[in-house]
Each structure stands twice: as structure tokens, then as C-alpha cells.
Design an enzyme around this catalytic site. Structure first.
Site, short mmCIF file in Angstrom:
data_model
loop_
_atom_site.label_atom_id
_atom_site.label_comp_id
_atom_site.label_asym_id
_atom_site.label_seq_id
_atom_site.Cartn_x
_atom_site.Cartn_y
_atom_site.Cartn_z
N SER A 82 -6.98 -4.30 36.31
CA SER A 82 -7.87 -4.82 35.27
C SER A 82 -8.08 -6.33 35.34
O SER A 82 -8.96 -6.86 34.66
CB SER A 82 -7.34 -4.45 33.88
OG SER A 82 -7.64 -3.12 33.57
N LYS A 85 -11.54 -7.54 35.95
CA LYS A 85 -12.52 -7.70 34.88
C LYS A 85 -12.93 -9.16 34.70
O LYS A 85 -13.98 -9.45 34.12
CB LYS A 85 -11.97 -7.15 33.57
CG LYS A 85 -11.81 -5.62 33.54
CD LYS A 85 -11.33 -5.15 32.18
CE LYS A 85 -11.37 -3.63 32.05
NZ LYS A 85 -10.19 -2.96 32.58
N SER A 147 -9.69 -4.86 26.98
CA SER A 147 -9.68 -4.41 28.37
C SER A 147 -10.43 -3.09 28.53
O SER A 147 -10.04 -2.21 29.31
CB SER A 147 -8.23 -4.25 28.88
OG SER A 147 -8.21 -4.17 30.30
N LYS A 250 -5.69 -12.36 31.46
CA LYS A 250 -5.90 -10.92 31.63
C LYS A 250 -4.70 -10.28 32.30
O LYS A 250 -4.13 -10.83 33.25
CB LYS A 250 -7.14 -10.69 32.48
CG LYS A 250 -7.66 -9.27 32.47
CD LYS A 250 -8.33 -8.97 31.14
CE LYS A 250 -8.57 -7.47 30.98
NZ LYS A 250 -7.31 -6.71 30.79
#
Length: 416
Positions: A82, A85, A147, A250
Site C-alpha cells: 500500500s 498509493k 488506505s 503510509k
């Protein structure tokens, strides 16, 4: 204490496509020396105040200068999960800044976005309802704070028509424009796919760019919760509640990539960025990132190596009224150094040359690279500090002959 001026010893490298313009050598104010490194190291040894970490891949940088404080397998490609992202977020930020889309634009949650990234998928999601229309603003909140895989797919489909085109034509294009030469993308959210690969170094470069280019959007990463479809979710970044000054960025996890994190915090006016990946436990991820940031804040301080407009060296000129041109940096060249340490640094000016006349004052010529051991600690552009006009016909002829001889010599050396 004022830093000494750095004497410059000029030499030329005749192999390869780059000329190493010079080696800068000086005893510096904090007791270190700038000199050549001849072995591969990741940072100072633990007994010398270095960091001892468990993450398979990691990097720690200072945000203002980009100075690298520690790195470990920083260029190893690994599934970013993730954390990828961040690329999707930057693509959207850029499109908004360019006026291509607006925060108020609405994109439909397709069955694909809902099924692969929403509640039925069982992964991280903002729980956007099937066929509902969601604004770009809310989708960014869902992608960054929650997320949400569905939010990323909706953004990709809304901007590009489908996710594959978004990955190829939007994410990859922007990555290359930002200098992320190794990263590859197969989707918008980092869900498992062999085509999703990034290095911790390129993730740190991207994080730094987002902070510096989109300060208003960056605030999203520090928001601790977001509610959508009457479902409130906490920000998944454990540093936000565990460390002073933490405000991004993140986390990520897939079986292929392990547990990773891009984190950042500010203390006493200094911002550090940490990236770790490949850990086996979410608690280890949080602990490792926090420990590395604390080590950086505790052990490093910023020093100016070269002042703005200081002559750093000379570049050879082809066909000019002068055979060389002075080089300088527009901004001070700063590097993070260990407090009370005895670091060994090397600084080189590197350019493609010789530079063809005429040369304009302020023309970018190359870069100055400062190395800590075998790793680049900081890199800054260098520019022509003076104009150099075109030389006489005789001068251009002599330079042409000189380059021909050097070319023959280089070809012969490469055959040996």
C-alpha cells in the site's frame, strides 16, 4: 564556527561518458574529512554511533537537503504494497495542480472498484457504495487516511478509464518525470501483482517531493481518522500516536513484500523521512521506523559544506574563448553529519563533457555529489558561474584534435 573554504584539486577522468571534474578535500569544522571512499558501507558501525536495524531494506533521509543518514539495500526492488498509493496520490495532486481535474469532480464506484477494492475484497477499503459517486476530495481522504483500495481504483478509472492504463500511462509516466527510474506499476493501490516493484530509496524521494510540492495536500497524511458511509476508521500509521512530530505518510503489507512503512516526523525544525520494508510483523515495522527516526534526531545535525555561489570546481569547455568554466551551486550545499563525529565524506563534481561553447552564466552543467562511504549522502546541481563565449577558429580546431586523441586513447583503453 565558520567552515573553512574547500581547496580544489583538479583532475580529469577520460573513461566513460562522464568527466569527473574534481575532488574537493578539506578538514571540516566538526572533525571529519572529505576524502575518497574505497569500500561499500551502509553507515557508521554501531559502536561508532551507527544504526543497527532489522529491516531487510531501509533508508533514512533529511527532508530539506535529501541528505542520506542511513541506508540498507536501498535500491533493492520489492513489492511496495500500500505504500505504492503514494504514487497514485501524487498523480492526483499533480493533475489538480495542473488544472486537469478538480477536488469537486465526482467519480463513480464501479463494480470492479467495489468488488476488488471494497467490502467484498476483505482488504483495506473506504467502504464506498457500489455505483455511488464520490468526489475526488473524498476519494483522496479514503485512499490516504483509510488506505482504501476502492478509492484508488475509482480515482484510476475516473482519470484514465481503467486501472491498467492509469498504471502504465499515468503512474509510470510521472515516476519517470520525478526520476524514479526503477519503479514499476501494475495497478493503482499496491494489491499483489508481479508488476508492482519499488525501492525504499525511490519511495523516500517521492515522499520528499510530495512534502515540498504539495504542502496543503500533505496535511492529509497526518489526519488521524476519516468517516465515510457512516464508518469511522483510524489512520493506519502507528507513528501518529507514538512519536512527537510524526505526521505521515503510509504503511503497507502484502505477503510478497512484507510489512513496510514510509514515515516522517519533525523535531526542532528538522524533518526526517524513514522508509522500511520487508519486515515480518506490524509491530516490528512500527518499532523499526520509530527507532530509526529517533536515532537520526539524536545523532545528526545539519552543516553547510559549500556556500551559495562558492566556486566548487571547473568544467572543461570545447571551442570556447576559455578552456574551462567556473562551477557553483545556487543554494548552500548542506549535509547531515553526526554530532561530535569523525565522518569521512567525499565530494565530486560530475558533468557530461566537455561543455560546448558558448556557455551562458547560470547554465546547468552537472551535479556535486557528496558521498558518505560508498553511498551518496546528498546531490545538488551545479551551474556555470560565468559566461564563456565561442573561441577562435584555431581554438575550435585544436579542441577538436584534442577530443579526437582522447577518443582514440579511450577506445584503446577499453579494449585492454
Amino acid at each position: 564556527m565558520a567552515l573553512p573554504r574547500f581547496p580544489f584539486r583538479k583532475f580529469r577522468a577520460v573513461t566513460g561518458s562522464y568527466l569527473v571534474a574534481g575532488l574537493l578535500v578539506a578538514a571540516v569544522a566538526w572533525g571529519g574529512v572529505i576524502h575518497a571512499a574505497n569500500q561499500s558501507v551502509q553507515g557508521a558501525k554501531k559502536e561508532d554511533g551507527g544504526f543497527d536495524g532489522d529491516a531487510p531494506t531501509a533508508i533514512l533521509i533529511e527532508a530539506s537537503s535529501g541528505s542520506v543518514l542511513f541506508e540498507k539495500n536501498a535500491d533493492e526492488l520489492r513489492a511496495p504494497s500500500s505504500m505504492m498509493k503514494l504514487v497514485t496520490a501524487e498523480v492526483v495532486f499533480h493533475a489538480i495542480k495542473q488544472g486537469d481535474i478538480k477536488l469537486t469532480d465526482e467519480y463513480r464506484i464501479s463494480e470492479n472498484a467495489w468488488r476488488r477494492g471494497g467490502a467484498p475484497a476483505g482488504g483495506s477499503t473506504m467502504f464506498a457504495a457500489l455505483n455511488s459517486k464520490v468526489s475526488v476530495d473524498d476519494l483522496l481522504h479514503g485512499a490516504i487516511i483509510q488506505s482504501g483500495n476502492d478509492a484508488c481504483i475509482a480515482l484510476a478509472e475516473g482519470m484514465a478509464g481503467n486501472e491498467r492504463i492509469f498504471a502504465n500511462d499515468y503512474m509510470t509516466k510521472r515516476a519517470r518525470e520525478l526520476g524514479l527510474t526503477k519503479s514499476t506499476f501494475a495497478n493503482s493501490n499496491g494489491l499483489p501483482d508481479p508488476g508492482n516493484k519499488m525501492t525504499v530509496r525511490e519511495l523516500s524521494v517521492l515522499a520528499r517531493y510530495i512534502m515540498q510540492t504539495y504542502p496543503d495536500f500533505y496535511k492529509l497524511f497526518g489526519e488521524k481518522e476519516f468517516t465515510w458511509n457512516k464508518i469511522r476508521q483510524q489512520n493506519r500509521n502507528p507513528l501518529l500516536n507514538a512519536m512527537e512530530g510524526a505526521d505521515g505518510l503510509k504503511t503497507g503489507y502484502t505477503k510478497e513484500g512484507g510489512y513496510g512503512m514510509v514515515g516522517s516526523a519533525v523535531q526542532n525544525g528538522t524533518r526526517l523521512i524513514v522508509v522500511v520494508n520487508g519486515l515480518e510483523d506490524p509491530e516490528d515495522r512500527a518499532t523499526e521506523a520509530k527507532k530509526m527516526l529517533e536515532w537520526g534526531f539524536r545523532n545528526f545535525e545539519t552543516r553547510i559544506l559549500f556556500s551559495a555561489e562558492q566556486t566548487l570546481g571547473y568544467a572543461r569547455v570545447f571551442g570556447g574563448a576559455s578552456r574551462s568554466v567556473k562551477l557553483s551551486s545556487r543554494e548552500p550545499v548542506k549535509v547531515m553529519v553526526q554530532k561530535n563525529g569523525n565522518e569521512k565524506l567525499i565530494a565530486r563534481v560530475v558533468y557530461t563533457g566537455p561543455v560546448r561553447a558558448p556557455v551562458e552564466a547560470g547554465q546547468k552543467v552537472g551535479v556535486v555529489r557528496v558521498w558518505r562511504g560508498a553511498n551518496i549522502a546528498v546531490e545538488a546541481p551545479v551551474y556555470a558561474a560565468e559566461p564563456i563565449g565561442t573561441g577562435s577558429t584555431m581554438r575550435r580546431a585544436l579542441d577538436g584534435v584534442s577530443e579526437l586523441v582522447i577518443g582514440v586513447f579511450r577506445a584503446g583503453a577499453e579494449k585492454l
